[in-house]
Design a protein around this motif. Structure first.
Motif, short mmCIF file in Angstrom:
data_model
loop_
_atom_site.label_atom_id
_atom_site.label_comp_id
_atom_site.label_asym_id
_atom_site.label_seq_id
_atom_site.Cartn_x
_atom_site.Cartn_y
_atom_site.Cartn_z
N GLN A 93 1.87 11.23 0.19
CA GLN A 93 0.80 10.44 0.80
C GLN A 93 1.37 9.06 1.10
O GLN A 93 1.63 8.29 0.18
CB GLN A 93 -0.39 10.34 -0.14
N VAL A 94 1.58 8.76 2.36
CA VAL A 94 2.36 7.59 2.76
C VAL A 94 1.48 6.46 3.29
O VAL A 94 0.63 6.69 4.17
CB VAL A 94 3.41 7.97 3.83
N THR A 95 1.71 5.26 2.76
CA THR A 95 1.17 4.04 3.33
C THR A 95 2.33 3.25 3.91
O THR A 95 3.30 2.96 3.20
CB THR A 95 0.44 3.19 2.27
N ALA A 96 2.26 2.93 5.19
CA ALA A 96 3.31 2.18 5.88
C ALA A 96 2.86 0.72 6.00
O ALA A 96 1.86 0.44 6.64
CB ALA A 96 3.57 2.77 7.25
N LEU A 97 3.61 -0.19 5.39
CA LEU A 97 3.29 -1.61 5.42
C LEU A 97 4.22 -2.31 6.40
O LEU A 97 5.45 -2.22 6.28
CB LEU A 97 3.44 -2.22 4.03
#
Length: 234
Positions: free
Chosen positions: A118-122
Motif C-alpha cells: 500500500q503505497v503513499t507517494a510524497l
C-alpha cells in the motif's frame, strides 16, 4: 554489456514503443539480473513498467541507460540497478504500508505497488507530483499521492512499515522515528559528509535509537530537501 541508449538510424529518428520495449528487456537482462536481483516480482515489474514515461521528454531516449536521469530542480530518477537492489534489500511484503519520499514522476512508487504494498507517494515539487499522478494513474492506480514537505513525511498517513527514500540523505531524518510502525524500517542511500555512499536499512528502538545496516556501495544524488546547508568560509 549492450548499450541502453535508444537506437537511432539518423539524427531525426524517434524511438518507437517497440524500441522502448526492447530496451526494457535489455535493461533487465544486462543491468538487473547480473547484480543478483532475483526477486521474481521485481524482475517482472521492471520488464513491464515504462520507465521512459517517468522522465522528462528530453530524457526518454536515455530511459534505460545505466545512469540516473535528471527530472529537474535537482531531482533524479535513480539508475535501474540501484533502484532494483534497494527494492530487493527492503524485503517488501504484500499489504505493507510504504511511504516513498521524493517520489518524482512515480516510477519507484509503481514498482513498489507492483509488490502489492500500500503505497503513499510524497512529493514536494508540484510539477513532478502532477506528472507522477498521471504516470501512476496508468501504471499503478492504487498509489496515493501527497504533496508536501519531504522533511516532514506524511504524518496523516502514518504509521508506515517502510519509509523509502528515492535519493540519498546525509542522515536519517527526524520524522522517521515518529512515523514508523513497530518493527518498521527505513531504506535508501546514506551519504554522510565523509563522502561514503551506501544502501542502508535501519530499524529504530526508543531506547537505543537507530540500528543501521549498510548493504552495498550506491551512488545516488542527494535529495535537495535534505542537503546540508553550505558552511560559511571566512
Amino acid at each position: 554489456m549492450r548499450t541502453q541508449t535508444m537506437p537511432q538510424t539518423n539524427s531525426l529518428s524517434v524511438p518507437t514503443s517497440a524500441d522502448f520495449a526492447e530496451a526494457r528487456q535489455i535493461m533487465v537482462d544486462d543491468q538487473i539480473r547480473p547484480v543478483e536481483v532475483n526477486d521474481p516480482r521485481i524482475v517482472a515489474a521492471m520488464r513491464e513498467l515504462p520507465r521512459e514515461l517517468a522522465v522528462p521528454e528530453d530524457q526518454r531516449r536515455f530511459a534505460y541507460a545505466d545512469r540516473s536521469l535528471p527530472l529537474g530542480n535537482g531531482r533524479f530518477l535513480l539508475q535501474p540497478m540501484v533502484l532494483a537492489r534497494l527494492t530487493q534489500m527492503a524485503h517488501i511484503e504484500p499489504g505493507e504500508r510504504v511511504l516513498i519520499v521524493g517520489a518524482g514522476m512515480g516510477y519507484l512508487a509503481s514498482l513498489v505497488a507492483a509488490l502489492e504494498a500500500q503505497v503513499t507517494a510524497l512529493e514536494s515539487d508540484p510539477l513532478l507530483a502532477a506528472a507522477g499522478q498521471l504516470y501512476t494513474a496508468h501504471a499503478a492506480p492504487a498509489v496515493a499521492w501527497r504533496q508536501g514537505s519531504l522533511t516532514e513525511g506524511a504524518p496523516g498517513e502514518a504509521p508506515f512499515d517502510l519509509i523509502f527514500f528515492e535519493g540519498a540523505v546525509p542522515d536519517i531524518p527526524a520524522f522517521c522515528a515518529a512515523q514508523l510502525a513497530p518493527q518498521g524500517r527505513v531504506a535508501g542511500v546514506l551519504q554522510p559528509e565523509d563522502g561514503t555512499s551506501s544502501a542502508f536499512l535501519a530499524h529504530h528502538d526508543k531506547e537505543d535509537g537507530w540500528a543501521i545496516r549498510r548493504f552495498f556501495d550506491a551512488a545516488a544524488p542527494v535529495l535537495p530537501a535534505f542537503a546540508p546547508a553550505p558552511a560559511f568560509v571566512f
